[in-house]
Design a protein around this motif. Structure first.
Motif, short mmCIF file in Angstrom:
data_model
loop_
_atom_site.label_atom_id
_atom_site.label_comp_id
_atom_site.label_asym_id
_atom_site.label_seq_id
_atom_site.Cartn_x
_atom_site.Cartn_y
_atom_site.Cartn_z
N TYR A 89 57.66 -35.74 46.46
CA TYR A 89 58.05 -35.96 47.81
C TYR A 89 58.81 -34.60 48.26
O TYR A 89 59.76 -34.02 47.55
N VAL A 90 58.05 -34.01 49.28
CA VAL A 90 58.99 -32.87 49.92
C VAL A 90 59.60 -32.98 51.36
O VAL A 90 59.10 -33.82 52.09
N CYS A 91 60.13 -31.95 51.63
CA CYS A 91 60.74 -32.02 53.15
C CYS A 91 60.96 -30.53 53.47
O CYS A 91 60.73 -29.64 52.41
N GLY A 92 61.06 -30.30 54.75
CA GLY A 92 61.14 -28.90 55.28
C GLY A 92 59.89 -28.46 55.74
O GLY A 92 59.02 -29.01 56.04
N ASP A 93 59.87 -27.10 55.95
CA ASP A 93 58.76 -26.24 56.45
C ASP A 93 58.02 -25.58 55.41
O ASP A 93 58.64 -24.86 54.71
N GLY A 94 56.64 -25.62 55.53
CA GLY A 94 56.14 -24.81 54.55
C GLY A 94 56.23 -23.29 54.64
O GLY A 94 55.69 -22.78 53.84
N ASP A 95 56.99 -22.94 55.74
CA ASP A 95 56.89 -21.44 55.94
C ASP A 95 58.52 -20.94 55.59
O ASP A 95 58.64 -19.65 55.75
N TRP A 96 59.29 -21.98 55.03
CA TRP A 96 60.35 -21.57 54.31
C TRP A 96 60.39 -20.57 53.38
O TRP A 96 59.55 -20.52 52.47
N THR A 97 61.19 -19.51 53.37
CA THR A 97 61.29 -18.37 52.49
C THR A 97 62.58 -18.44 51.67
O THR A 97 62.80 -19.16 50.64
N LEU A 168 67.72 -19.04 46.95
CA LEU A 168 66.49 -18.22 47.03
C LEU A 168 66.70 -17.00 47.57
O LEU A 168 67.25 -17.13 48.88
N ASP A 169 66.32 -15.75 47.03
CA ASP A 169 66.59 -14.52 47.85
C ASP A 169 65.42 -13.77 47.32
O ASP A 169 65.48 -13.19 46.52
N GLY A 170 64.56 -13.59 48.12
CA GLY A 170 63.37 -12.83 47.74
C GLY A 170 62.59 -13.19 46.41
O GLY A 170 62.41 -14.60 46.52
N ALA A 192 74.00 -21.26 36.08
CA ALA A 192 73.34 -22.15 35.04
C ALA A 192 72.11 -21.65 34.46
O ALA A 192 71.55 -21.40 33.29
N THR A 193 71.24 -21.14 35.77
CA THR A 193 69.89 -20.66 35.48
C THR A 193 69.70 -19.64 36.53
O THR A 193 69.88 -19.81 37.86
N GLU A 194 68.92 -18.58 36.09
CA GLU A 194 68.60 -17.48 36.91
C GLU A 194 67.13 -16.97 36.64
O GLU A 194 67.04 -16.83 35.48
N ALA A 195 66.13 -16.52 37.79
CA ALA A 195 65.10 -16.23 37.26
C ALA A 195 64.71 -15.01 38.31
O ALA A 195 65.14 -15.33 39.63
N LYS A 196 63.68 -14.50 38.12
CA LYS A 196 62.86 -13.59 38.92
C LYS A 196 61.28 -13.88 39.04
O LYS A 196 60.65 -13.88 37.72
N LYS A 201 55.65 -17.13 47.77
CA LYS A 201 56.94 -16.63 48.83
C LYS A 201 57.53 -17.68 49.74
O LYS A 201 58.44 -17.56 50.39
N THR A 202 56.63 -18.78 50.16
CA THR A 202 57.27 -19.79 50.91
C THR A 202 56.78 -20.97 50.30
O THR A 202 56.14 -21.29 49.43
N GLY A 203 57.43 -22.35 50.89
CA GLY A 203 57.11 -23.43 50.63
C GLY A 203 58.17 -24.55 50.92
O GLY A 203 59.39 -24.17 51.23
N LYS A 204 58.04 -26.03 50.67
CA LYS A 204 58.87 -27.03 50.97
C LYS A 204 59.83 -27.04 49.80
O LYS A 204 59.62 -26.76 48.51
N PHE A 205 60.87 -28.21 49.95
CA PHE A 205 61.79 -28.48 48.89
C PHE A 205 61.35 -29.87 48.60
O PHE A 205 61.08 -30.50 49.47
N GLY A 206 61.50 -30.18 47.33
CA GLY A 206 61.29 -31.67 47.06
C GLY A 206 61.92 -32.01 45.74
O GLY A 206 62.50 -31.51 44.99
N ASN A 207 61.44 -33.26 45.09
CA ASN A 207 61.81 -33.77 43.89
C ASN A 207 60.71 -33.42 42.80
O ASN A 207 59.76 -33.26 43.08
N TYR A 208 61.48 -33.89 41.74
CA TYR A 208 60.27 -33.72 40.54
C TYR A 208 61.05 -35.03 39.44
O TYR A 208 61.85 -34.66 39.16
N GLY A 209 59.95 -35.87 39.29
CA GLY A 209 60.44 -36.91 38.27
C GLY A 209 61.43 -38.01 39.05
O GLY A 209 61.46 -37.83 40.26
N LEU A 210 61.86 -38.65 38.18
CA LEU A 210 62.85 -39.59 38.57
C LEU A 210 64.27 -38.97 38.78
O LEU A 210 65.15 -38.72 37.70
N VAL A 211 64.97 -38.92 39.80
CA VAL A 211 66.36 -38.40 40.21
C VAL A 211 66.99 -39.26 41.58
O VAL A 211 65.98 -39.61 41.98
#
Length: 246
Positions: A89-97, A168-170, A192-196, A201-211
């Motif tokens: 399940y997702v929320c927000g805008d597909g253009d979010w960066t 999220l920053d770039g 806790a975790t950082e990555a590049k 570049k864009t997309g919505k926010f959502g769940n993964y699994g049971l939380v």
């Protein structure tokens, strides 16, 4: 005289620029599920990937007077997007960066679960995910297969309410986690975790699994995580009060 006018012009231009930047920053999304009905799907969310599970608004397992989102109606091992095929399940805008997201999160048991971001479809998104063992926390990329993009460690026991922060920053992503009752500012909480990674570049926010999820805020920056004053809203307050609470 010319120099004085030039200084005034520069000052006006700078003020205009700052005002424009302030105007463009905003709270992008908020949900505390208080306006949803128990045992129903969340109104502000939609199915990003249709699997074999259903998200439901339920009574908080720790506080029956509070409503929260339970992201699956099946057990953890039946709720993942891969394999057993749980829904996302997702929320927000597909253009979010770029944005900062903060939310309450509780894990029902020691299994793989977390949130997705820059979600484009069921085969294109990033995952911030706890692993078994109550400490490993990772970033993954889904691209029709899985790629691990960062390892991390943070205490994350089941049946404990935590407060999470995703920035999220770039091409850079950082994730922080602390117990919900911990008053420490996120500025002073270790990453806790950082990555590049720059594939999505864009997309919505959502769940993964049971939380379990509650009190979700998404904004352009930490300073934008502010609600208007609405007496019926569970967290109708300023960000200053929220920081004190968390």
């Amino acid at each position: 005289m010319y120099f004085t006018k030039l200084l005034i012009l520069c000052a006006v231009l700078m003020l205009t620029l700052f005002a424009s930047m302030e105007a463009s920053a905003e709270l992008l999304f908020h949900d505390n599920f208080e306006k949803d009905s128990i045992d129903q799907e969340p109104k502000k969310w939609e199915i990003g990937f249709a699997g074999n599970t259903k998200a439901e608004v339920v009574a908080d397992p720790k506080d029956a007077g509070n409503k929260v989102l339970k992201t699956s109606d099946k057990a953890s091992d039946k709720s993942r997007h891969d394999g057993p095929g749980g829904s996302i399940y997702v929320c927000g805008d597909g253009d979010w960066t770029d944005y900062v997201a903060e939310w309450d999160m509780m894990f029902p048991d020691d299994f793989y679960m977390g949130v997705v971001f820059r979600f484009q479809d069921g085969a294109k998104f990033y995952l911030s995910d706890r692993r078994q063992g109550n400490k490993p926390y990772q970033f993954w990329k889904q691209h029709g297969g899985w790629t691990l993009i960062a390892d991390g460690m943070v205490e994350n026991k089941p049946q404990v309410w935590y407060r999470a922060q995703l920035t999220l920053d770039g091409d850079s992503f950082t994730f922080k986690l602390k117990e919900r009752d911990d008053k420490t500012s996120f500025e002073d909480v270790a990453i806790a975790t950082e990555a590049k990674d720059g594939d999505y570049k864009t997309g919505k926010f959502g769940n993964y699994g049971l939380v379990y999820i509650d009190n979700l805020f998404i904004g352009d920056s930490v300073d934008d995580l502010v609600l208007p004053v609405e007496p019926q809203d569970k967290l109708s307050t300023t960000w200053g009060t929220i920081k004190t609470s968390y």
